[in-house]
Design a protein around this motif. Structure first.
Motif, mmCIF file in Angstrom:
data_model
loop_
_atom_site.group_PDB
_atom_site.id
_atom_site.type_symbol
_atom_site.label_atom_id
_atom_site.label_comp_id
_atom_site.label_asym_id
_atom_site.label_seq_id
_atom_site.Cartn_x
_atom_site.Cartn_y
_atom_site.Cartn_z
ATOM 1 N N UNK A 93 0.795 -1.228 0.000
ATOM 2 C CA UNK A 93 0.000 0.000 0.000
ATOM 3 C C UNK A 93 0.829 1.280 0.000
ATOM 4 N N UNK A 94 2.154 1.163 0.200
ATOM 5 C CA UNK A 94 2.951 2.382 0.282
ATOM 6 C C UNK A 94 4.363 2.208 -0.282
ATOM 7 N N UNK A 95 5.140 1.275 0.245
ATOM 8 C CA UNK A 95 6.574 1.223 -0.035
ATOM 9 C C UNK A 95 6.935 0.937 -1.487
ATOM 10 N N UNK A 96 6.170 0.108 -2.177
ATOM 11 C CA UNK A 96 6.525 -0.265 -3.547
ATOM 12 C C UNK A 96 5.631 0.343 -4.619
ATOM 13 N N UNK A 97 4.830 1.311 -4.250
ATOM 14 C CA UNK A 97 3.981 1.962 -5.247
ATOM 15 C C UNK A 97 4.815 2.862 -6.154
ATOM 16 N N UNK A 98 4.361 3.095 -7.382
ATOM 17 C CA UNK A 98 5.125 3.922 -8.323
ATOM 18 C C UNK A 98 5.440 5.329 -7.820
ATOM 19 N N UNK A 99 4.589 5.890 -6.988
ATOM 20 C CA UNK A 99 4.829 7.237 -6.484
ATOM 21 C C UNK A 99 5.586 7.236 -5.149
ATOM 22 N N UNK A 100 6.104 6.098 -4.739
ATOM 23 C CA UNK A 100 6.779 5.989 -3.440
ATOM 24 C C UNK A 100 8.168 6.624 -3.449
ATOM 25 N N UNK A 101 8.663 6.882 -2.253
ATOM 26 C CA UNK A 101 10.010 7.424 -2.087
ATOM 27 C C UNK A 101 11.055 6.443 -2.623
ATOM 28 N N UNK A 102 10.797 5.176 -2.456
ATOM 29 C CA UNK A 102 11.725 4.147 -2.935
ATOM 30 C C UNK A 102 11.901 4.217 -4.455
ATOM 31 N N UNK A 103 10.818 4.308 -5.176
ATOM 32 C CA UNK A 103 10.884 4.402 -6.642
ATOM 33 C C UNK A 103 11.555 5.717 -7.049
ATOM 34 N N UNK A 104 11.281 6.777 -6.311
ATOM 35 C CA UNK A 104 11.922 8.060 -6.603
ATOM 36 C C UNK A 104 13.447 7.943 -6.460
ATOM 37 N N UNK A 105 13.899 7.267 -5.414
ATOM 38 C CA UNK A 105 15.340 7.101 -5.214
ATOM 39 C C UNK A 105 15.971 6.225 -6.292
ATOM 40 N N UNK A 106 15.256 5.197 -6.703
ATOM 41 C CA UNK A 106 15.766 4.345 -7.791
ATOM 42 C C UNK A 106 15.874 5.163 -9.076
ATOM 43 N N UNK A 107 14.834 5.930 -9.385
ATOM 44 C CA UNK A 107 14.846 6.759 -10.598
ATOM 45 C C UNK A 107 15.902 7.850 -10.545
ATOM 46 N N UNK A 108 16.161 8.355 -9.363
ATOM 47 C CA UNK A 108 17.151 9.404 -9.189
ATOM 48 C C UNK A 108 18.538 8.951 -9.660
ATOM 49 N N UNK A 109 18.813 7.678 -9.494
ATOM 50 C CA UNK A 109 20.136 7.152 -9.842
ATOM 51 C C UNK A 109 20.097 6.204 -11.043
ATOM 52 N N UNK A 110 19.066 6.358 -11.839
ATOM 53 C CA UNK A 110 18.887 5.494 -13.003
ATOM 54 C C UNK A 110 20.078 5.562 -13.952
ATOM 55 N N UNK A 111 20.686 6.712 -14.081
ATOM 56 C CA UNK A 111 21.800 6.867 -15.020
ATOM 57 C C UNK A 111 23.149 7.024 -14.319
ATOM 58 N N UNK A 112 23.204 6.788 -13.019
ATOM 59 C CA UNK A 112 24.473 6.834 -12.296
ATOM 60 C C UNK A 112 25.267 5.590 -12.669
ATOM 61 N N UNK A 113 26.432 5.737 -13.270
ATOM 62 C CA UNK A 113 27.166 4.590 -13.821
ATOM 63 C C UNK A 113 27.381 3.412 -12.867
ATOM 64 N N UNK A 114 27.771 3.669 -11.631
ATOM 65 C CA UNK A 114 28.063 2.563 -10.715
ATOM 66 C C UNK A 114 26.846 1.747 -10.317
ATOM 67 N N UNK A 115 25.686 2.376 -10.285
ATOM 68 C CA UNK A 115 24.496 1.675 -9.802
ATOM 69 C C UNK A 115 23.406 1.512 -10.856
ATOM 70 N N UNK A 116 23.698 1.844 -12.082
ATOM 71 C CA UNK A 116 22.682 1.778 -13.137
ATOM 72 C C UNK A 116 22.101 0.369 -13.267
#
Length: 149
Positions: free
Chosen positions: A101-124
């Motif tokens: 209901x919260x942690x894995x939803x598309x608008x969650x903070x977790x998804x935001x953090x994953x998207x934030x580093x989507x193009x960071x070479x070490x963690x892509x």
């Protein structure tokens, strides 16, 4: 990382709740990440408190991920380990769980953090693996879910 945490936890027969209390007073760093990996490996999959413990671990991972530093690749590996744990024990996660209901939803903070580093070479690659695992979790939760696609 897994080896260090397994050795520690084999020699320390505390409950997960006691370990989480110890974790809360630790300083940031690699030891804290290893400690959480050990907790994930030790989560009792039949306990009544399994879901709340799993959510507590998720909250701690979010706090760690919010602090971008040189250990970020290990932080992302920790997130991936937690997601893999959820995926392998999906049948134990109730419909009302904060994971659904919260942690894995598309608008969650977790998804935001994953998207934030989507193009960071070490963690892509890790970001991609985490997102794929989240989609697989959603497909298992509800195959017709719009989040699964």
């Amino acid at each position: 990382m897994h080896c260090l945490s397994r050795i520690f936890f084999q020699n320390k027969p505390d409950t997960i709740e006691e370990l989480l209390a110890e974790f809360s007073v630790m300083h940031q760093g690699f030891a804290k990440i290893c400690f959480l990996v050990g907790i994930i490996d030790s989560l009792p999959v039949v306990a009544e408190k399994y879901d709340s413990l799993l959510c507590t671990v998720g909250d701690e991972i979010l706090k760690i991920l919010s602090n971008f530093n040189a250990l970020y690749i290990h932080q992302m590996k920790l997130l991936f380990a937690w997601l893999q744990h959820i995926k392998s024990n999906i049948h134990l996660i109730p419909t009302s769980s904060r994971i659904r209901t919260e942690l894995l939803l598309p608008q969650s903070e977790l998804i935001r953090l994953i998207n934030l580093h989507w193009e960071t070479p070490l963690v892509q690659t890790l970001s991609e693996q985490c997102l794929i695992t989240i989609c697989e979790i959603w497909k298992a939760f509800q195959p017709s879910s719009q989040y699964a696609d």
